[in-house]
Design a protein around this motif. Structure first.
Motif, PDB file in Angstrom:
ATOM      1  N   GLU A 318      78.067  62.962  21.270  1.00  0.00           N
ATOM      2  CA  GLU A 318      77.599  62.625  22.207  1.00  0.00           C
ATOM      3  C   GLU A 318      75.913  63.061  22.546  1.00  0.00           C
ATOM      4  OE1 GLU A 318      80.395  63.765  21.677  1.00  0.00           O
ATOM      5  OE2 GLU A 318      81.843  62.065  22.482  1.00  0.00           O
ATOM      6  N   ASN A 319      75.323  62.033  23.369  1.00  0.00           N
ATOM      7  CA  ASN A 319      73.798  62.378  23.602  1.00  0.00           C
ATOM      8  C   ASN A 319      72.928  62.454  22.309  1.00  0.00           C
ATOM      9  OD1 ASN A 319      74.821  62.632  26.259  1.00  0.00           O
ATOM     10  ND2 ASN A 319      75.390  64.653  26.099  1.00  0.00           N
ATOM     11  N   THR A 320      73.297  62.051  21.299  1.00  0.00           N
ATOM     12  CA  THR A 320      72.521  62.202  19.918  1.00  0.00           C
ATOM     13  C   THR A 320      72.143  60.782  19.511  1.00  0.00           C
ATOM     14  OG1 THR A 320      74.202  61.991  18.409  1.00  0.00           O
ATOM     15  CG2 THR A 320      73.689  64.199  19.363  1.00  0.00           C
ATOM     16  N   PRO A 321      70.823  60.558  19.009  1.00  0.00           N
ATOM     17  CA  PRO A 321      70.443  59.373  18.387  1.00  0.00           C
ATOM     18  C   PRO A 321      71.312  58.736  17.436  1.00  0.00           C
ATOM     19  CG  PRO A 321      68.643  60.716  18.657  1.00  0.00           C
ATOM     20  CD  PRO A 321      69.826  61.665  18.953  1.00  0.00           C
ATOM     21  N   LEU A 322      71.835  59.942  16.566  1.00  0.00           N
ATOM     22  CA  LEU A 322      72.789  59.335  15.424  1.00  0.00           C
ATOM     23  C   LEU A 322      74.026  58.897  15.964  1.00  0.00           C
ATOM     24  CD1 LEU A 322      73.306  59.334  12.239  1.00  0.00           C
ATOM     25  CD2 LEU A 322      73.856  61.825  12.482  1.00  0.00           C
ATOM     26  N   GLY A 323      74.564  59.363  17.180  1.00  0.00           N
ATOM     27  CA  GLY A 323      75.714  59.152  17.538  1.00  0.00           C
ATOM     28  C   GLY A 323      75.796  57.468  18.319  1.00  0.00           C
ATOM     29  N   PHE A 339      83.203  52.955   2.063  1.00  0.00           N
ATOM     30  CA  PHE A 339      82.248  53.264   3.228  1.00  0.00           C
ATOM     31  C   PHE A 339      80.821  53.527   2.758  1.00  0.00           C
ATOM     32  CE2 PHE A 339      79.919  57.011   5.406  1.00  0.00           C
ATOM     33  CZ  PHE A 339      79.720  56.606   6.652  1.00  0.00           C
ATOM     34  N   PRO A 340      79.632  53.099   3.234  1.00  0.00           N
ATOM     35  CA  PRO A 340      78.487  53.209   2.672  1.00  0.00           C
ATOM     36  C   PRO A 340      78.071  54.483   1.860  1.00  0.00           C
ATOM     37  CG  PRO A 340      78.291  51.905   4.588  1.00  0.00           C
ATOM     38  CD  PRO A 340      79.536  52.522   4.462  1.00  0.00           C
ATOM     39  N   GLY A 341      78.317  55.479   2.832  1.00  0.00           N
ATOM     40  CA  GLY A 341      77.975  56.939   2.209  1.00  0.00           C
ATOM     41  C   GLY A 341      78.539  57.264   0.881  1.00  0.00           C
ATOM     42  N   ASP A 342      80.058  56.836   0.814  1.00  0.00           N
ATOM     43  CA  ASP A 342      80.621  56.953  -0.500  1.00  0.00           C
ATOM     44  C   ASP A 342      80.078  56.271  -1.713  1.00  0.00           C
ATOM     45  OD1 ASP A 342      82.637  58.976   0.425  1.00  0.00           O
ATOM     46  OD2 ASP A 342      83.936  57.163   1.261  1.00  0.00           O
ATOM     47  N   VAL A 343      79.361  54.975  -1.191  1.00  0.00           N
ATOM     48  CA  VAL A 343      78.741  54.124  -2.425  1.00  0.00           C
ATOM     49  C   VAL A 343      77.581  54.973  -2.679  1.00  0.00           C
ATOM     50  CG1 VAL A 343      77.662  52.098  -2.661  1.00  0.00           C
ATOM     51  CG2 VAL A 343      79.743  52.094  -1.459  1.00  0.00           C
ATOM     52  N   VAL A 344      76.845  55.577  -1.863  1.00  0.00           N
ATOM     53  CA  VAL A 344      75.433  56.280  -2.436  1.00  0.00           C
ATOM     54  C   VAL A 344      75.791  57.775  -2.817  1.00  0.00           C
ATOM     55  CG1 VAL A 344      73.705  57.317  -1.238  1.00  0.00           C
ATOM     56  CG2 VAL A 344      74.264  55.044  -0.576  1.00  0.00           C
ATOM     57  N   ALA A 345      76.833  58.300  -2.413  1.00  0.00           N
ATOM     58  CA  ALA A 345      76.979  59.674  -2.582  1.00  0.00           C
ATOM     59  C   ALA A 345      77.394  60.080  -4.324  1.00  0.00           C
ATOM     60  CB  ALA A 345      78.215  60.427  -1.791  1.00  0.00           C
ATOM     61  N   THR A 346      76.838  61.049  -4.679  1.00  0.00           N
ATOM     62  CA  THR A 346      77.160  61.555  -6.351  1.00  0.00           C
ATOM     63  C   THR A 346      77.554  63.028  -6.045  1.00  0.00           C
ATOM     64  OG1 THR A 346      74.973  62.272  -6.930  1.00  0.00           O
ATOM     65  CG2 THR A 346      75.635  59.916  -7.084  1.00  0.00           C
ATOM     66  N   LEU A 347      78.169  63.488  -6.778  1.00  0.00           N
ATOM     67  CA  LEU A 347      78.311  65.052  -7.079  1.00  0.00           C
ATOM     68  C   LEU A 347      77.168  65.801  -7.297  1.00  0.00           C
ATOM     69  CD1 LEU A 347      82.073  64.961  -8.582  1.00  0.00           C
ATOM     70  CD2 LEU A 347      81.321  65.608  -6.285  1.00  0.00           C
ATOM     71  N   ARG A 348      75.991  65.068  -7.738  1.00  0.00           N
ATOM     72  CA  ARG A 348      74.809  65.891  -8.035  1.00  0.00           C
ATOM     73  C   ARG A 348      73.879  65.732  -6.805  1.00  0.00           C
ATOM     74  NH1 ARG A 348      76.040  62.496 -11.694  1.00  0.00           N
ATOM     75  NH2 ARG A 348      74.257  60.919 -11.024  1.00  0.00           N
ATOM     76  N   GLY A 349      74.259  65.115  -5.695  1.00  0.00           N
ATOM     77  CA  GLY A 349      73.506  64.849  -4.852  1.00  0.00           C
ATOM     78  C   GLY A 349      72.217  64.103  -4.798  1.00  0.00           C
ATOM     79  N   ASP A 350      72.200  63.071  -5.772  1.00  0.00           N
ATOM     80  CA  ASP A 350      70.908  62.197  -5.991  1.00  0.00           C
ATOM     81  C   ASP A 350      71.199  60.752  -6.163  1.00  0.00           C
ATOM     82  OD1 ASP A 350      72.599  62.169  -8.182  1.00  0.00           O
ATOM     83  OD2 ASP A 350      71.153  62.513  -9.739  1.00  0.00           O
ATOM     84  N   GLY A 351      72.207  60.628  -4.926  1.00  0.00           N
ATOM     85  CA  GLY A 351      72.530  59.037  -4.845  1.00  0.00           C
ATOM     86  C   GLY A 351      71.186  58.322  -4.585  1.00  0.00           C
ATOM     87  N   ASP A 352      71.270  56.972  -4.834  1.00  0.00           N
ATOM     88  CA  ASP A 352      70.333  55.885  -4.570  1.00  0.00           C
ATOM     89  C   ASP A 352      70.659  55.241  -2.977  1.00  0.00           C
ATOM     90  OD1 ASP A 352      68.687  54.009  -4.202  1.00  0.00           O
ATOM     91  OD2 ASP A 352      69.522  52.696  -5.875  1.00  0.00           O
ATOM     92  N   PRO A 353      69.865  55.721  -1.870  1.00  0.00           N
ATOM     93  CA  PRO A 353      70.188  55.199  -0.832  1.00  0.00           C
ATOM     94  C   PRO A 353      70.045  53.703  -0.666  1.00  0.00           C
ATOM     95  CG  PRO A 353      67.849  56.029  -0.992  1.00  0.00           C
ATOM     96  CD  PRO A 353      68.542  56.422  -2.268  1.00  0.00           C
ATOM     97  N   LYS A 354      69.652  53.049  -1.491  1.00  0.00           N
ATOM     98  CA  LYS A 354      69.490  51.544  -1.610  1.00  0.00           C
ATOM     99  C   LYS A 354      70.741  50.927  -2.162  1.00  0.00           C
ATOM    100  CE  LYS A 354      64.565  51.291  -1.820  1.00  0.00           C
ATOM    101  NZ  LYS A 354      63.215  50.897  -2.670  1.00  0.00           N
ATOM    102  N   HIS A 356      73.716  50.717  -0.825  1.00  0.00           N
ATOM    103  CA  HIS A 356      74.387  49.957   0.106  1.00  0.00           C
ATOM    104  C   HIS A 356      73.509  49.832   1.452  1.00  0.00           C
ATOM    105  CE1 HIS A 356      77.449  48.727   2.922  1.00  0.00           C
ATOM    106  NE2 HIS A 356      78.315  48.894   2.159  1.00  0.00           N
ATOM    107  N   ALA A 357      73.339  48.636   1.804  1.00  0.00           N
ATOM    108  CA  ALA A 357      72.484  48.097   2.850  1.00  0.00           C
ATOM    109  C   ALA A 357      72.682  48.657   4.058  1.00  0.00           C
ATOM    110  CB  ALA A 357      72.491  46.636   2.912  1.00  0.00           C
ATOM    111  N   GLU A 358      74.059  49.248   4.192  1.00  0.00           N
ATOM    112  CA  GLU A 358      74.354  49.966   5.553  1.00  0.00           C
ATOM    113  C   GLU A 358      74.390  51.309   5.423  1.00  0.00           C
ATOM    114  OE1 GLU A 358      75.321  47.964   8.702  1.00  0.00           O
ATOM    115  OE2 GLU A 358      73.784  46.817   7.701  1.00  0.00           O
ATOM    116  N   PHE A 359      74.031  51.937   4.385  1.00  0.00           N
ATOM    117  CA  PHE A 359      73.706  53.306   4.362  1.00  0.00           C
ATOM    118  C   PHE A 359      72.968  53.876   5.460  1.00  0.00           C
ATOM    119  CE2 PHE A 359      71.728  57.186   2.694  1.00  0.00           C
ATOM    120  CZ  PHE A 359      72.782  58.118   2.755  1.00  0.00           C
ATOM    121  N   GLY A 360      73.271  55.045   6.172  1.00  0.00           N
ATOM    122  CA  GLY A 360      72.613  55.767   7.172  1.00  0.00           C
ATOM    123  C   GLY A 360      72.567  54.735   8.523  1.00  0.00           C
ATOM    124  N   ARG A 361      73.207  53.560   8.511  1.00  0.00           N
ATOM    125  CA  ARG A 361      73.389  52.806   9.709  1.00  0.00           C
ATOM    126  C   ARG A 361      74.749  52.786  10.402  1.00  0.00           C
ATOM    127  NH1 ARG A 361      69.755  47.587   7.658  1.00  0.00           N
ATOM    128  NH2 ARG A 361      67.800  48.433   7.252  1.00  0.00           N
TER     129      ARG A 361
END
Length: 513
Positions: A318-323, A339-354, A356-361
């Motif tokens: 609530e009341n946040t831009p991310l929300g 889920f886009p975050g699961d497509v990008v995520a790796t156990l090294r923390g170095d996933g490619d944000p590109k 999935h087109a909806e990552f971060g959205r």
């Protein structure tokens, strides 16, 4: 060293969870052995983890988060907690969360608290107002303040030094748990201290704050360490390396700290496990370099700082831009899709944000079950961190209470004041009697602790009636505990926020333990 036979491989050899006497954490010079070839669901492995004799790999941690039945996670996280803390006592602290300014240079998309300096509701508290807050805390038996704020470039180093000296002069016994790693990173930028490395500059600032009265450093600003996520949600906030380096410097100075994680937004499940793994890795390093009994090159015993606790909580929208982002699964074809975050995520923390087109959205919000699963896995993975804190402030009293059976040993703080989470629409508030009752009704004896997790007062039922003990057992009319309000800071006024849930939520059933 343990062998496969000694940890009981296979369901047929699975021992029931046992609750031995509390033992020390793993020695600083020896970590538990990992068995990466074993299934994360092998209960023999989990029994060894619970006893402190084996370490989960990141891959096993992710597998538990994905596939383990909820009851299995509860069973073994609780067993690990009992190994460390025993069967009886669970703790809380009486402190006050003081946010001294809401002016902040960072523009985190998950934050509803920060303001620009020119905003009409921006504030910075005067030293006298801060001291008055501490006086109120001491009046109810409080022992600690949690003091954090926005990164305000208008405040010089002298402002902080004078504040800390004033606090210690007037309240020498109050523990000052203050200034999170992102604040220290900005202190380096604002104050331009001497030093050849970033760590040297942090140390220069931290030593002066410590000498003025700072006792320990809280784990605020941890969020999610993975770069692709952090760069999306924490605009202007430090990266993981800087955050962890600040804490390492604090540990080198003998300070106890905490680590945190905010999840349930754009991250993938692997990002959560990567976050926990980094905390464990840097804790190994702190215990190795500064652990009890470790000597420096001159033969002097080192100070012995480390992470004392880990606390995680779900994002409050609530009341946040991310929300304002749309939740995943609301469009055709998304149900059952990754889920886009699961497509990008790796156990090294170095996933490619590109990737999935909806990552971060798109968001994947976290509910009670996801929270309990995440906390349980963190307890099982963090074999070198003493305490796991329940997050009743965001999850509510009863989920916070349930968390005591998912690896948490601590219910956190009696909440006099809170500004950051309440800005995002969550205003749970509990007094000491209610907090004690929640712990007791979960099957434990409540105990007040200090910042080092030493027990100050154990509210054993046999002590009921003695002044200062068993506040829950002294209550005869729980309806009188319903009207509780939470202080929230507003410029030019002392404000209260109506309770969303509190004492009335536990008044239906009698205290029976």
């Amino acid at each position: 060293m343990i062998s496969e036979s000694s940890i009981g491989i296979g369901p047929a050899q699975c021992p029931p969870p046992t609750h031995p006497e509390p033992i020390a954490l793993t020695r600083h010079d020896r970590q538990p052995e990992a068995f990466p070839h074993l299934s994360a669901l092998d209960e023999g492995l989990l029994a060894a983890v619970a006893a402190g004799g084996a370490r989960l790999t990141a891959e096993q941690g992710l597998d538990l988060l994905l596939r383990a039945p909820l009851t299995m996670l509860s069973r073994w996280a609780d067993a690990r907690c009992r190994t460390l803390h025993g069967d009886d006592v669970r703790t809380y602290v009486i402190d006050r969360n003081i946010n001294y300014t809401n002016v902040c240079t960072a523009k985190c998309t998950f934050c509803a608290f920060r303001r620009d300096a020119e905003d009409h509701d921006a504030y910075t508290l005067e030293h006298g107002a801060l001291l008055a807050k501490i006086e109120e805390l001491v009046g109810i038996g409080g022992t600690q303040i949690l003091m954090q704020g926005g990164m305000n470039p208008a405040l010089g180093l002298d402002w902080y030094l004078e504040l800390l000296r004033a606090i210690k002069a007037r309240f020498p016994r109050v523990h000052v748990h203050g200034f999170s790693p992102p604040e220290f990173v900005e202190f380096v930028h604002f104050f331009d201290p001497p030093g050849g490395t970033f760590a040297d500059k942090v140390r220069w600032v931290m030593v002066r704050l410590r000498d003025a009265g700072l006792d320990s450093v809280p784990g605020g600003g941890g969020e999610i360490f993975a770069g692709p996520v952090r760069r999306k949600i924490g605009l202007g906030k430090c990266d993981a390396e800087s955050w962890l380096t600040v804490m390492y410097v604090a540990h080198s100075l003998g300070m106890f700290t905490s680590a945190t994680m905010m999840f349930g937004h754009i991250e993938g499940l692997a990002d959560r496990v990567h976050h926990v793994s980094l905390v464990r890795e840097w804790q190994d390093r702190a215990l190795r370099d500064f652990g009890p009994g470790v000597e420096d090159e001159h033969g002097r015993v080192r100070a012995g700082g480390s992470y004392k606790a880990f606390i995680s909580w779900p994002f409050q929208r609530e009341n946040t831009p991310l929300g304002r982002l749309r939740e995943w699964g609301q469009r055709e074809g998304e149900l059952g899709a990754t889920f886009p975050g699961d497509v990008v995520a790796t156990l090294r923390g170095d996933g490619d944000p590109k990737a999935h087109a909806e990552f971060g959205r798109r968001l994947r919000m976290s509910g009670a079950i996801d929270y309990l699963r995440t906390q349980a896995v963190s307890r099982l993975m963090l074999d070198n961190v003493y305490s796991i804190g329940s997050s009743w402030v965001t999850m509510g009293p009863h989920i916070g209470q349930t968390a005591l059976h998912f690896g948490a040993n601590d219910m956190g703080s009696v909440m006099m004041e809170e500004n950051v989470v309440s800005s995002a629409g969550t205003t749970y508030c509990l007094n000491e009697a209610v907090l004690c009752r929640l712990i007791r009704e979960a099957g434990f004896t409540p105990a007040q602790r200090d910042n080092a997790y030493d027990l100050l007062r154990v509210h054993d039922r046999a002590l009921a009636g003695r002044p200062g003990y068993c506040p829950d057992l002294a209550v005869t009319d729980w309806s009188a505990h319903r009207a509780r309000r939470l202080h929230a800071e507003k410029p030019g006024a002392s404000t209260v926020v109506e309770l969303r849930a509190g004492a009335g939520d536990v008044a239906a059933s009698p205290a029976s333990r």
